[in-house]
Structure formats: structure tokens, C-alpha cells
Design a protein around this motif. Structure first.
Motif, PDB file in Angstrom:
ATOM      1  N   TRP A  13       0.698  -1.189  -0.018  1.00 15.10           N
ATOM      2  CA  TRP A  13       0.054   0.060  -0.054  1.00 15.10           C
ATOM      3  C   TRP A  13       0.753   1.336   0.059  1.00 15.10           C
ATOM      4  O   TRP A  13       0.602   2.097  -0.748  1.00 15.10           O
ATOM      5  CB  TRP A  13      -0.872   0.124   1.183  1.00 15.10           C
ATOM      6  CG  TRP A  13      -1.796   1.238   1.135  1.00 15.10           C
ATOM      7  CD1 TRP A  13      -1.803   2.365   1.912  1.00 15.10           C
ATOM      8  CD2 TRP A  13      -2.914   1.396   0.254  1.00 15.10           C
ATOM      9  NE1 TRP A  13      -2.555   3.192   1.659  1.00 15.10           N
ATOM     10  CE2 TRP A  13      -3.309   2.843   0.682  1.00 15.10           C
ATOM     11  CE3 TRP A  13      -3.549   0.737  -0.839  1.00 15.10           C
ATOM     12  CZ2 TRP A  13      -4.250   3.557  -0.134  1.00 15.10           C
ATOM     13  CZ3 TRP A  13      -4.407   1.472  -1.402  1.00 15.10           C
ATOM     14  CH2 TRP A  13      -4.927   2.798  -1.174  1.00 15.10           C
ATOM     15  N   ASP A  48      -2.138  -5.356  -1.043  1.00 13.25           N
ATOM     16  CA  ASP A  48      -3.246  -4.449  -0.342  1.00 13.25           C
ATOM     17  C   ASP A  48      -4.284  -4.330  -1.410  1.00 13.25           C
ATOM     18  O   ASP A  48      -4.580  -4.865  -2.167  1.00 13.25           O
ATOM     19  CB  ASP A  48      -2.510  -3.191   0.384  1.00 13.25           C
ATOM     20  CG  ASP A  48      -3.127  -2.569   1.393  1.00 13.25           C
ATOM     21  OD1 ASP A  48      -4.423  -2.137   0.974  1.00 13.25           O
ATOM     22  OD2 ASP A  48      -2.954  -2.758   2.425  1.00 13.25           O
ATOM     23  N   ASP A  49      -4.947  -3.335  -1.159  1.00 12.56           N
ATOM     24  CA  ASP A  49      -6.098  -2.788  -1.940  1.00 12.56           C
ATOM     25  C   ASP A  49      -5.795  -2.811  -3.296  1.00 12.56           C
ATOM     26  O   ASP A  49      -4.778  -2.282  -3.672  1.00 12.56           O
ATOM     27  CB  ASP A  49      -6.765  -1.378  -1.337  1.00 12.56           C
ATOM     28  CG  ASP A  49      -8.390  -1.477  -1.715  1.00 12.56           C
ATOM     29  OD1 ASP A  49      -8.658  -2.281  -2.373  1.00 12.56           O
ATOM     30  OD2 ASP A  49      -8.834  -0.346  -1.177  1.00 12.56           O
ATOM     31  N   CYS A  99     -11.611   0.180   0.836  1.00  9.75           N
ATOM     32  CA  CYS A  99     -11.509   1.377   0.907  1.00  9.75           C
ATOM     33  C   CYS A  99     -11.024   2.222  -0.462  1.00  9.75           C
ATOM     34  O   CYS A  99     -11.360   3.637  -0.700  1.00  9.75           O
ATOM     35  CB  CYS A  99     -10.342   1.952   1.888  1.00  9.75           C
ATOM     36  SG  CYS A  99     -10.869   1.468   3.726  1.00  9.75           S
ATOM     37  N   GLY A 100     -10.602   1.662  -1.295  1.00  7.61           N
ATOM     38  CA  GLY A 100     -10.375   1.996  -2.723  1.00  7.61           C
ATOM     39  C   GLY A 100     -11.452   1.558  -3.587  1.00  7.61           C
ATOM     40  O   GLY A 100     -11.327   1.625  -4.855  1.00  7.61           O
ATOM     41  N   LYS A 125      -5.395  -8.932   5.622  1.00  8.70           N
ATOM     42  CA  LYS A 125      -5.343  -7.782   6.319  1.00  8.70           C
ATOM     43  C   LYS A 125      -6.998  -7.404   6.133  1.00  8.70           C
ATOM     44  O   LYS A 125      -7.415  -7.231   4.780  1.00  8.70           O
ATOM     45  CB  LYS A 125      -4.509  -6.807   5.486  1.00  8.70           C
ATOM     46  CG  LYS A 125      -4.841  -5.206   6.110  1.00  8.70           C
ATOM     47  CD  LYS A 125      -3.903  -4.408   5.556  1.00  8.70           C
ATOM     48  CE  LYS A 125      -4.185  -2.664   5.715  1.00  8.70           C
ATOM     49  NZ  LYS A 125      -3.017  -2.037   4.979  1.00  8.70           N
ATOM     50  N   ASP A 127      -9.951  -4.609   6.326  1.00 10.64           N
ATOM     51  CA  ASP A 127     -10.120  -3.136   6.557  1.00 10.64           C
ATOM     52  C   ASP A 127     -11.514  -2.875   6.972  1.00 10.64           C
ATOM     53  O   ASP A 127     -12.375  -3.848   7.321  1.00 10.64           O
ATOM     54  CB  ASP A 127      -9.791  -2.684   5.154  1.00 10.64           C
ATOM     55  CG  ASP A 127      -9.107  -1.145   5.212  1.00 10.64           C
ATOM     56  OD1 ASP A 127      -9.443  -0.541   6.502  1.00 10.64           O
ATOM     57  OD2 ASP A 127      -8.521  -0.802   4.505  1.00 10.64           O
ATOM     58  N   CYS A 160      -7.868  -4.153  10.660  1.00  8.82           N
ATOM     59  CA  CYS A 160      -7.592  -3.033  10.427  1.00  8.82           C
ATOM     60  C   CYS A 160      -8.756  -1.951  10.642  1.00  8.82           C
ATOM     61  O   CYS A 160      -9.121  -1.598   9.556  1.00  8.82           O
ATOM     62  CB  CYS A 160      -7.006  -2.817   8.761  1.00  8.82           C
ATOM     63  SG  CYS A 160      -6.381  -1.273   8.371  1.00  8.82           S
ATOM     64  N   TRP A 162      -8.665   0.839  12.681  1.00 11.60           N
ATOM     65  CA  TRP A 162      -8.026   2.021  13.024  1.00 11.60           C
ATOM     66  C   TRP A 162      -8.401   2.467  14.459  1.00 11.60           C
ATOM     67  O   TRP A 162      -8.616   3.731  14.617  1.00 11.60           O
ATOM     68  CB  TRP A 162      -8.609   3.023  12.137  1.00 11.60           C
ATOM     69  CG  TRP A 162      -8.476   2.636  10.571  1.00 11.60           C
ATOM     70  CD1 TRP A 162      -7.770   2.297   9.724  1.00 11.60           C
ATOM     71  CD2 TRP A 162      -9.960   2.690   9.829  1.00 11.60           C
ATOM     72  NE1 TRP A 162      -8.225   1.845   8.700  1.00 11.60           N
ATOM     73  CE2 TRP A 162      -9.430   2.317   8.660  1.00 11.60           C
ATOM     74  CE3 TRP A 162     -11.330   3.336  10.098  1.00 11.60           C
ATOM     75  CZ2 TRP A 162     -10.293   2.497   7.446  1.00 11.60           C
ATOM     76  CZ3 TRP A 162     -12.129   3.152   9.021  1.00 11.60           C
ATOM     77  CH2 TRP A 162     -11.727   2.618   7.968  1.00 11.60           C
ATOM     78  N   ARG A 180      -4.756  -2.678  13.848  1.00 12.06           N
ATOM     79  CA  ARG A 180      -4.465  -1.533  13.753  1.00 12.06           C
ATOM     80  C   ARG A 180      -5.189  -0.681  14.856  1.00 12.06           C
ATOM     81  O   ARG A 180      -6.411  -0.674  15.218  1.00 12.06           O
ATOM     82  CB  ARG A 180      -4.743  -0.992  12.470  1.00 12.06           C
ATOM     83  CG  ARG A 180      -3.781  -1.392  11.250  1.00 12.06           C
ATOM     84  CD  ARG A 180      -2.674  -0.342  11.334  1.00 12.06           C
ATOM     85  NE  ARG A 180      -3.377   1.019  10.749  1.00 12.06           N
ATOM     86  CZ  ARG A 180      -3.669   1.403   9.665  1.00 12.06           C
ATOM     87  NH1 ARG A 180      -3.658   0.531   8.701  1.00 12.06           N
ATOM     88  NH2 ARG A 180      -4.360   2.597   9.421  1.00 12.06           N
ATOM     89  N   ASP A 184      -4.164   6.004   9.219  1.00  9.57           N
ATOM     90  CA  ASP A 184      -2.949   5.678   8.390  1.00  9.57           C
ATOM     91  C   ASP A 184      -1.819   6.325   8.604  1.00  9.57           C
ATOM     92  O   ASP A 184      -2.052   7.852   8.739  1.00  9.57           O
ATOM     93  CB  ASP A 184      -3.421   5.906   6.811  1.00  9.57           C
ATOM     94  CG  ASP A 184      -4.558   5.019   6.439  1.00  9.57           C
ATOM     95  OD1 ASP A 184      -4.856   3.917   7.287  1.00  9.57           O
ATOM     96  OD2 ASP A 184      -4.855   4.806   5.310  1.00  9.57           O
ATOM     97  N   MET A 216       1.946   0.152   8.759  1.00  8.19           N
ATOM     98  CA  MET A 216       3.256  -0.347   8.059  1.00  8.19           C
ATOM     99  C   MET A 216       4.201   0.775   8.033  1.00  8.19           C
ATOM    100  O   MET A 216       4.022   2.239   8.083  1.00  8.19           O
ATOM    101  CB  MET A 216       2.725  -0.371   6.456  1.00  8.19           C
ATOM    102  CG  MET A 216       1.988  -1.634   6.159  1.00  8.19           C
ATOM    103  SD  MET A 216       0.118  -1.306   6.060  1.00  8.19           S
ATOM    104  CE  MET A 216      -0.115  -0.337   4.723  1.00  8.19           C
TER     105      MET A 216
HETATM  106  C1  GLA Z   1      -7.063   1.844   4.499  1.00  7.33           C
HETATM  107  C2  GLA Z   1      -5.967   1.083   5.540  1.00  7.33           C
HETATM  108  C3  GLA Z   1      -4.865   1.157   4.544  1.00  7.33           C
HETATM  109  C4  GLA Z   1      -5.023   0.760   3.319  1.00  7.33           C
HETATM  110  C5  GLA Z   1      -6.155   1.520   2.505  1.00  7.33           C
HETATM  111  C6  GLA Z   1      -6.389   0.659   1.190  1.00  7.33           C
HETATM  112  O1  GLA Z   1      -7.239   3.435   4.679  1.00  7.33           O
HETATM  113  O2  GLA Z   1      -6.038   1.699   6.789  1.00  7.33           O
HETATM  114  O3  GLA Z   1      -3.824   0.771   5.533  1.00  7.33           O
HETATM  115  O4  GLA Z   1      -5.283  -0.633   3.193  1.00  7.33           O
HETATM  116  O5  GLA Z   1      -7.169   1.516   3.287  1.00  7.33           O
HETATM  117  O6  GLA Z   1      -7.461   1.350   0.656  1.00  7.33           O
END
Ligand code: GLA
Length: 381
Positions: A13, A48-49, A99-100, A125, A127, A160, A162, A180, A184, A216
Motif C-alpha cells: 500500500w 493490499d487494496d 477503501c479503494g 488484512k 479493513d 484494520c 483504525w 491497527r 493511516d 506499515m
Molecule cells: C485503509 C487502510 C490502509 C490501506 C487502505 C487501502 O485506509 O487503513 O492501510 O489498506 O485502506 O485502501
């Protein structure tokens, strides 16, 4: 047992964002082995995404890998990663979309977990975007926790969310292996400093089997991150990356590299493979450090003292200010009484050179944004 010590690896990511593809993943895995990162303990290569098509397959209901980015499918990528002796990780989301804005696993958890197992996935992972307002965060992680266990494959569960829903209090109970606790990270001094400052009260929950994930690492990125976002800006100095890496190690946080491994500088390679720092991070007891705020300066400097297994101790002195400081600390604050007849004998974790023996106090000059880290044991005076 998975995650006996904090997981170590790489995630796409920070550097590549949604522009991830087979070539980058396989090249990164090969570079890992060429540079000896695997021997230093790093083993998970995590996509990742952005890896899938925008919609599920209408017949099977499965998430499908993007045909252009991953023309040979995911099993083939996973096989190549495994052939190098590494582990393969993937990404999904507890909500309806990632998220993407790719398909999320909401209400498809068991099918998706089986699909990840078919790919040969060793790490997921998970999210927290696009959560329906009526959905319950903890329940969504319980569901994927069970789905992964039922998938027929041992898959490390990396949550994840947050820090939402006081995640540290319940995440261990759903079978997760890391979680997490912050938003981010971005590739700046302020970002990792603020993350570090927010962690002290949470670290007591982190332990073997399930670790507090401070995100990360941006170590080695030097501003070459995710184009078009704040991850692509700024970057840190070598001293700042030293501080970031040392903080994560003192926290026993997962060490998931986020830089372009193919462009890692010799200094940064030496940093992320430093045996003393990795020994601190991977200590089997994973105890949180005692944190001391150094109040004589306005810079919120910190001293950390961490018990390690085998009678060793680690100490970290961090200068978050703009000028060199002599950071002073009384060892009595960490339990060492002057009448104990004991001294703390330390070596420098970065250079391996002896640093000295201390009974009552330490007074350590530290350059701005830099740190000094020591490792040692108690001896008779
Ligand atoms: C969130 C996660 C990030 C990453 C993005 C991908 O923001 O916290 O670590 O995985 O999504 O879209």
C-alpha cells in the motif's frame, strides 16, 4: 501458533496504492530473498487494496483478481512467493466495498475466506471502509475470524479498524493476530511521532498471539509513496527513519515494510535488518516499555525502558525536538535503586559498541529527530 512474535513482512500500500500488479509483487519477493530480508525474519509479502475486478463474478459470487494486473490469477502469484520460501498475504474489507472501492467481504465472509485459502493465502488484512451504519464492527471481525478458521488453511488475521470500537479490548477474542489502533501513517516525521505518542496506554493489551499494529513502516520511502496522496509527499531523513523503526521495535509492533524494496538504500537495509533492534521487537515476552516523558524540554522527548527475556533490557532515548538535547533520566524511575549494588551495562544497539555502565542516572546527547537505543543487562557494581 501464528504470531508468536510480531509478524514481519512487506505490504504494497504505502508505495504502490491501488497500482499493484504481479510483476511488482514477484520482483519484491525475489528482492526480499536476494537482500536477505527473509533471513532477518521478514516473511509475509502482502498485496493490499486494488487487486480485484470492480465487481464479483456474477455466477460464483467470488471476488475475481484483476485480469490486467494479475493475468495469471492469484494462485500463480502465491505459488511464486511460496517457491521463494516466503508467505503470501492478501487484503479485503469488512464493509461492502474496500477503501479503494473494490468489492468488500460484508455478507460474503465465508466464501471469501475459502477463496483466499484456495489462492494459498497465509495472511489477510481486513479493513473497515463502507461499513453499513447498522452493521456492528466487532461482529464483522468475529465473522471473518471464524471464516478464516473454517477455511481449511492457517491464515494470519490482520485487523484494520483504525482503533474503532476500542478494538484493543476485544480483538484478541475474535482470533485476530494483529490489529491497527490508529489511522493511516504517512511518510513524515509528524505522522510517526503522533502515532507513537498515542500508543502508550494501548501497549499493555499487545501480547504473543495478537499484536498492536502501529501501521506499515514508511522507513526507506524518502517521499516515494503513493502518488497523488500525502504518502507521496515529504519523506523522512535517515535519523527520522531510525527513530520510527526503533519505536516500532520497542513497542513490539509488527514490522511490515512499506517502501519499494527494489530501491532500498544500503543504510535503510542495514537499519531494517539490524539484529539488536529486531531482537528487541521479536522478544518472546513482548512486554510494553515503561515510558518516561522528559519534562525539562518542550520537545516532549521520551525515554523508554523495556524488559526483555533472558535478563536483558532495552532502552531508547528519543529527541522529538529541533535541537540537540542531552536527555537525562534517573534509573530509579525504572526500578534500579542506587543501593541495589547493581549497574546497568549497555551496548549501542546500532553500532554494537559498548556504551558504559550506569547506576543512578543517564545523560545522553541525542541529535534532533534522532534516537539512541541500547541493550544490556544488570551486573554487580
Ligand atoms: C485503509 C487502510 C490502509 C490501506 C487502505 C487501502 O485506509 O487503513 O492501510 O489498506 O485502506 O485502501
Amino acid at each position: 501458533m501464528l504470531a508468536k512474535t510480531p509478524p514481519m513482512g512487506w505490504n504494497s500500500w504505502n508505495t504502490f496504492g491501488l497500482n499493484i500488479n504481479e510483476e511488482v509483487v514477484v520482483e519484491t519477493a525475489k528482492e526480499f530473498v536476494r537482500l536477505g530480508l527473509d533471513k532477518a525474519g521478514y516473511k509475509y509479502i502482502v498485496i493490499d487494496d486494488g487487486w480485484s475486478e470492480l465487481d464479483r463474478d456474477p455466477v460464483s459470487g467470488k471476488i475475481v483478481p484483476d485480469h490486467v494486473k494479475f493475468p495469471n490469477g492469484m494462485k500463480s502469484v502465491s505459488d511464486k512467493v511460496h517457491e521463494l520460501g516466503l508467505k503470501f498475504g492478501m487484503y479485503s474489507c469488512a464493509g461492502t466495498r474496500t477503501c479503494g472501492d473494490y468489492p468488500g467481504s460484508f455478507d460474503h465472509e465465508f466464501l471469501d475466506a475459502r477463496t483466499f485459502a484456495e489462492y494459498g493465502c497465509d495472511y489477510l488484512k481486513y479493513d473497515f471502509c463502507y461499513m453499513p451504519r447498522t452493521a456492528n464492527g466487532p461482529l464483522m471481525y468475529r465473522r471473518m475470524g471464524l471464516a478464516l478458521k473454517a477455511s481449511g488453511r492457517e491464515i494470519l488475521f490482520s485487523a484494520c479498524s483504525w482503533g474503532r470500537d476500542e478494538v484493543h479490548k476485544w480483538i484478541r477474542s475474535v482470533g485476530a493476530h494483529m490489529y491497527r489502533t490508529t489511522g493511516d501513517i504517512n511518510d513524515s516525521f509528524e505522522s510517526f511521532r503522533d502515532i507513537a505518542f498515542s500508543q502508550q496506554d494501548l501497549l499493555g493489551y499487545s501480547a504473543p498471539g495478537c499484536f498492536n499494529d502501529t501501521d506499515m513502516l514508511t522507513v526507506g520511502m524518502f517521499g516515494n509513496g503513493l502518488v497523488g496522496t500525502e504518502l507521496g509527499h515529504g519523506g523522512c531523513t535517515d535519523a527520522e527513519y531510525r527513530s520510527q523503526f526503533a519505536l516500532w521495535c520497542l513497542f513490539s509492533a509488527p514490522l511490515i515494510l512499506g517502501c519499494d524494496i527494489r530501491k532500498l538504500s544500503p543504510e535503510m537495509l542495514a537499519l531494517v535488518t539490524n539484529k539488536n533492534l529486531i531482537r528487541i521487537d521479536q522478544d518472546e515476552e513482548a512486554r510494553p516499555p515503561i515510558e518516561q516523558h522528559v519534562s525539562l524540554t518542550s520537545a516532549k522527548n521520551r525515554v523508554y525502558f523495556k524488559h526483555l527475556s533472558g535478563g536483558e533490557y532495552a532502552m531508547g532515548f528519543f529527541n522529538f525536538g529541533e535541537h540537540e538535547h542531552r536527555i537525562r533520566t534517573n534509573l530509579t524511575d525504572f526500578g534500579l535503586s542506587a543501593s541495589s549494588g547493581l549497574k546497568l551495562t549497555l551496548k549501542d544497539a546500532f553500532t554494537d559498541e559498548p556504551f558504559g555502565s550506569f547506576t543512578e542516572y543517564m545523560n545522553v546527547p541525542v541529535a534532533p529527530h534522532d534516537c539512541r537505543v541500547f541493550i544490556g543487562r544488570l551486573e554487580n557494581v
